[in-house]
Write an enzyme that holds these catalytic residues in place. Sequence first.
Site, mmCIF file in Angstrom:
data_model
loop_
_atom_site.group_PDB
_atom_site.id
_atom_site.type_symbol
_atom_site.label_atom_id
_atom_site.label_comp_id
_atom_site.label_asym_id
_atom_site.label_seq_id
_atom_site.Cartn_x
_atom_site.Cartn_y
_atom_site.Cartn_z
ATOM 1 N N GLY A 1 0.816 -1.216 0.000
ATOM 2 C CA GLY A 1 0.000 0.000 0.000
ATOM 3 C C GLY A 1 0.846 1.261 0.000
ATOM 4 N N ASP A 2 0.171 2.383 -0.300
ATOM 5 C CA ASP A 2 0.796 3.709 -0.294
ATOM 6 C C ASP A 2 1.940 3.833 -1.302
ATOM 7 O OD1 ASP A 2 -0.935 4.360 1.805
ATOM 8 O OD2 ASP A 2 0.457 3.538 3.272
ATOM 9 N N LYS B 1 -0.469 5.145 -5.812
ATOM 10 C CA LYS B 1 -1.554 4.805 -6.755
ATOM 11 C C LYS B 1 -2.376 6.039 -7.116
ATOM 12 C CE LYS B 1 -3.104 1.790 -3.793
ATOM 13 N NZ LYS B 1 -2.031 1.815 -2.784
ATOM 14 N N GLY B 2 -2.565 6.940 -6.121
ATOM 15 C CA GLY B 2 -3.342 8.153 -6.375
ATOM 16 C C GLY B 2 -2.707 8.982 -7.465
ATOM 17 N N LYS B 3 -1.402 9.191 -7.347
ATOM 18 C CA LYS B 3 -0.697 9.997 -8.344
ATOM 19 C C LYS B 3 -0.758 9.317 -9.721
ATOM 20 C CE LYS B 3 3.765 11.458 -9.884
ATOM 21 N NZ LYS B 3 5.198 11.531 -9.687
ATOM 22 N N GLY C 1 -5.952 5.870 1.450
ATOM 23 C CA GLY C 1 -5.589 7.291 1.463
ATOM 24 C C GLY C 1 -4.740 7.525 0.238
ATOM 25 N N HIS C 2 -5.329 8.134 -0.787
ATOM 26 C CA HIS C 2 -4.629 8.323 -2.061
ATOM 27 C C HIS C 2 -4.348 9.810 -2.264
ATOM 28 C CE1 HIS C 2 -6.281 4.295 -3.832
ATOM 29 N NE2 HIS C 2 -5.645 4.138 -2.688
ATOM 30 N N ARG D 1 -23.714 -12.750 4.752
ATOM 31 C CA ARG D 1 -25.030 -12.495 4.161
ATOM 32 C C ARG D 1 -25.991 -11.757 5.096
ATOM 33 N NH1 ARG D 1 -24.693 -18.539 2.519
ATOM 34 N NH2 ARG D 1 -23.702 -18.337 4.535
ATOM 35 N N GLN E 1 -5.416 -0.289 -1.390
ATOM 36 C CA GLN E 1 -4.532 -1.246 -0.700
ATOM 37 C C GLN E 1 -3.564 -1.878 -1.707
ATOM 38 O OE1 GLN E 1 -8.230 -1.666 0.305
ATOM 39 N NE2 GLN E 1 -7.563 0.168 1.343
ATOM 40 N N LYS F 1 8.842 7.293 -6.279
ATOM 41 C CA LYS F 1 9.703 7.756 -5.187
ATOM 42 C C LYS F 1 11.179 7.402 -5.363
ATOM 43 C CE LYS F 1 7.085 8.886 -1.481
ATOM 44 N NZ LYS F 1 6.401 8.813 -0.195
HETATM 45 P P1 GDP Z 1 -1.411 5.555 -2.490
HETATM 46 O O1 GDP Z 1 -2.176 5.135 -1.277
HETATM 47 O O2 GDP Z 1 -0.825 4.406 -3.235
HETATM 48 O O3 GDP Z 1 -2.187 6.469 -3.402
HETATM 49 O O4 GDP Z 1 -0.159 6.404 -1.965
HETATM 50 P P2 GDP Z 1 -0.211 7.558 -0.833
HETATM 51 O O5 GDP Z 1 -0.817 8.764 -1.427
HETATM 52 O O6 GDP Z 1 -0.769 7.019 0.432
HETATM 53 O O7 GDP Z 1 1.339 7.764 -0.543
HETATM 54 C C1 GDP Z 1 2.232 8.111 -1.548
HETATM 55 C C2 GDP Z 1 2.911 9.436 -1.178
HETATM 56 O O8 GDP Z 1 4.023 9.630 -2.011
HETATM 57 C C3 GDP Z 1 2.035 10.656 -1.381
HETATM 58 O O9 GDP Z 1 2.383 11.622 -0.431
HETATM 59 C C4 GDP Z 1 2.423 11.132 -2.792
HETATM 60 O O10 GDP Z 1 2.172 12.513 -2.991
HETATM 61 C C5 GDP Z 1 3.882 10.828 -2.806
HETATM 62 N N1 GDP Z 1 4.465 10.475 -4.110
HETATM 63 C C6 GDP Z 1 3.909 9.762 -5.124
HETATM 64 N N2 GDP Z 1 4.826 9.559 -6.104
HETATM 65 C C7 GDP Z 1 5.972 10.152 -5.673
HETATM 66 C C8 GDP Z 1 7.295 10.246 -6.225
HETATM 67 O O11 GDP Z 1 7.600 9.733 -7.294
HETATM 68 N N3 GDP Z 1 8.230 10.922 -5.468
HETATM 69 C C9 GDP Z 1 7.920 11.480 -4.265
HETATM 70 N N4 GDP Z 1 8.892 12.116 -3.589
HETATM 71 N N5 GDP Z 1 6.697 11.406 -3.725
HETATM 72 C C10 GDP Z 1 5.738 10.729 -4.419
HETATM 73 P P1 IMO Z 2 -3.914 2.652 0.277
HETATM 74 O O1 IMO Z 2 -5.022 2.435 -0.710
HETATM 75 C C1 IMO Z 2 -1.559 0.939 3.533
HETATM 76 C C2 IMO Z 2 -3.657 -1.836 6.216
HETATM 77 C C3 IMO Z 2 -3.873 -1.403 7.664
HETATM 78 C C4 IMO Z 2 -3.831 -2.753 8.364
HETATM 79 C C5 IMO Z 2 -4.529 -3.678 7.361
HETATM 80 C C6 IMO Z 2 -5.996 -3.930 7.659
HETATM 81 O O2 IMO Z 2 -3.761 4.058 0.728
HETATM 82 O O3 IMO Z 2 -2.645 2.019 -0.197
HETATM 83 P P2 IMO Z 2 -8.192 -2.448 7.411
HETATM 84 O O4 IMO Z 2 -8.579 -1.147 8.046
HETATM 85 O O5 IMO Z 2 -8.165 -2.427 5.931
HETATM 86 O O6 IMO Z 2 -8.980 -3.617 7.937
HETATM 87 O O7 IMO Z 2 -6.661 -2.700 7.914
HETATM 88 O O8 IMO Z 2 -4.404 -3.043 6.096
HETATM 89 N N1 IMO Z 2 -4.166 -0.891 5.200
HETATM 90 C C7 IMO Z 2 -3.383 -0.108 4.450
HETATM 91 N N2 IMO Z 2 -2.042 0.080 4.456
HETATM 92 N N3 IMO Z 2 -2.318 1.559 2.614
HETATM 93 C C8 IMO Z 2 -3.663 1.364 2.570
HETATM 94 O O9 IMO Z 2 -4.440 1.874 1.596
HETATM 95 C C9 IMO Z 2 -4.256 0.523 3.540
HETATM 96 N N4 IMO Z 2 -5.520 0.139 3.795
HETATM 97 C C10 IMO Z 2 -5.443 -0.735 4.808
HETATM 98 O O10 IMO Z 2 -2.846 -0.547 8.110
HETATM 99 O O11 IMO Z 2 -2.502 -3.193 8.481
HETATM 100 MG MG MG Z 3 -2.265 5.505 0.763
#
Ligand code: GDP
Ligand code: IMO
Ligand code: MG
Length: 428
Positions: free
Chosen positions: A12-13, A16-18, A40-41, A142, A223, A330
């Site tokens: 995760g994180d 994907k949002g970008k 959180g995207h 269900r 995720q 990143k």
């Molecule tokens: P997601 O959940 O997959 O959408 O990712 P998040 O938004 O939770 O976390 C990614 C973080 O990295 C965010 O703060 C983005 O703005 C940032 N980000 C995305 N791509 C890049 C990159 O290529 N370089 C840097 N420095 N930051 C990035």
């Molecule tokens: P994005 O889409 C990172 C993790 C939680 C926990 C586990 C289960 O931003 O990448 P839940 O509340 O889903 O039952 O928690 O999954 N988790 C994430 N970790 N990025 C996420 O979403 C996540 N969504 C859930 O931290 O370990």
């Molecule tokens: Mg995220």
Amino acid sequence: MPGIVLIGAQWGDEGKGKATDLIGTHVNYVARFNGGNNAGHSVVVGNESYALHLLPSGIISPTVIPVIGNGVVVDPEVLFQEIDGLESRGVDCSRLLVSEAAHVIAPYHRTLDKVTERFLGKHKIGTTGRGIGPAYADKINRVGIRVHDLFNADHLHDKVEASLHQKNQMLVKLYNRRPIDVDQTTDELLKLGERLKPYVANTGLILNKALDEGKTVLFEGAQATMLDVDHGTYPFVTSSNPTAGGACTGTGVGPTKISRVIGVSKAYVTRVGEGPFPTELFDESGEWLRQQGHEFGVTTGRPRRCGWFDAVVNRYASQVNGLTDLVLTKLDVLTGLKEIPICVAYDVDGERYDDMPTDQAAFAAAKPIYETMPGWDEDISAVHAFEDLPATCQAYVKRLEELSNCRISAIGTGPQRDHIISVHSLID
Ligand code: GDP
Ligand code: IMO
Ligand code: MG
């Protein structure tokens, strides 16, 4: 160009949002298919930064129709907060479509998520506390409430009664809490339904018709592969299928409509919550990555656990999702390191694993086998062509590509839309 699936290849994180925002400006629909507001995207456009939880990241592009598919669990209160927040910043959300078959997160799901975690104690999952697990559990048991149930008072009362019957016994007898009132919950849900109604549609039909007309749909995963309830590090996973197959079940679109599956990976790894993480760093390198990469959760603000790139995870993601492309994000964060370790395989009690072990006891015991590449010092944030990257940086990317069994088609060099190196087009 038909359906494109975009998923997280790690925990995760990944950005994907970008990536969704980037591709989203070229597609007609962006559809979420799994998870809920545990996601959180982040999308950064110019000076504006958006944190999206339930709304598809495509909502920022005025030409895109954003869709919340049937596989998503929808907390209507959170959805309205998010819509109000975006509309106050001038983002039009009126195009949003919400599946009538999506399941609803009710207030009691949030309560249950929190009390269950507390009850699990040292065995807790480290969930986001948003009610995701309990809502999906009701779906599978269900006794879930679907969006279309919110529009029929008698029917809804019946459903809430069925859903709360067992939960109230548990809340009172096991968790020592007060029971939840069926009438009051029904009234609250009916009110939320009134506001939700204008957005509600048969999204499966709409998406299929759009694809048949030659329109393009981007399926935005939340995720990630390693958090998948079937393919991830069970039980330390979320309760849905964030892998590519989930895009079909979570929207009602058949696999023959999907032409591309794009994985998103950081140039290192992060994880939030509990569970094994072989390359996790507990020393100053981990803290350095956290600070350089601003690795704090968008949803919960929790510090993310950080570690080196794990090629076993990425090879596995290529396999499970049938990846056609990888977006590597990143890369800029690694600037300044003398050497960069890459995990190429695991050592489990003296045995080498080149592939992901299914047995989680083996995974928890896995020690990374590293190879080390030289780093670079140059600022790469303004680079737009792969050939203009420092030679050692190019070599690092090439090695990740080779080890991941997937071509790297785009490279992130910063959070902004234009902080990107395009290697292969993602949209034709
Ligand atoms: P997601 O959940 O997959 O959408 O990712 P998040 O938004 O939770 O976390 C990614 C973080 O990295 C965010 O703060 C983005 O703005 C940032 N980000 C995305 N791509 C890049 C990159 O290529 N370089 C840097 N420095 N930051 C990035
Ligand atoms: P994005 O889409 C990172 C993790 C939680 C926990 C586990 C289960 O931003 O990448 P839940 O509340 O889903 O039952 O928690 O999954 N988790 C994430 N970790 N990025 C996420 O979403 C996540 N969504 C859930 O931290 O370990
Ligand atoms: Mg995220």
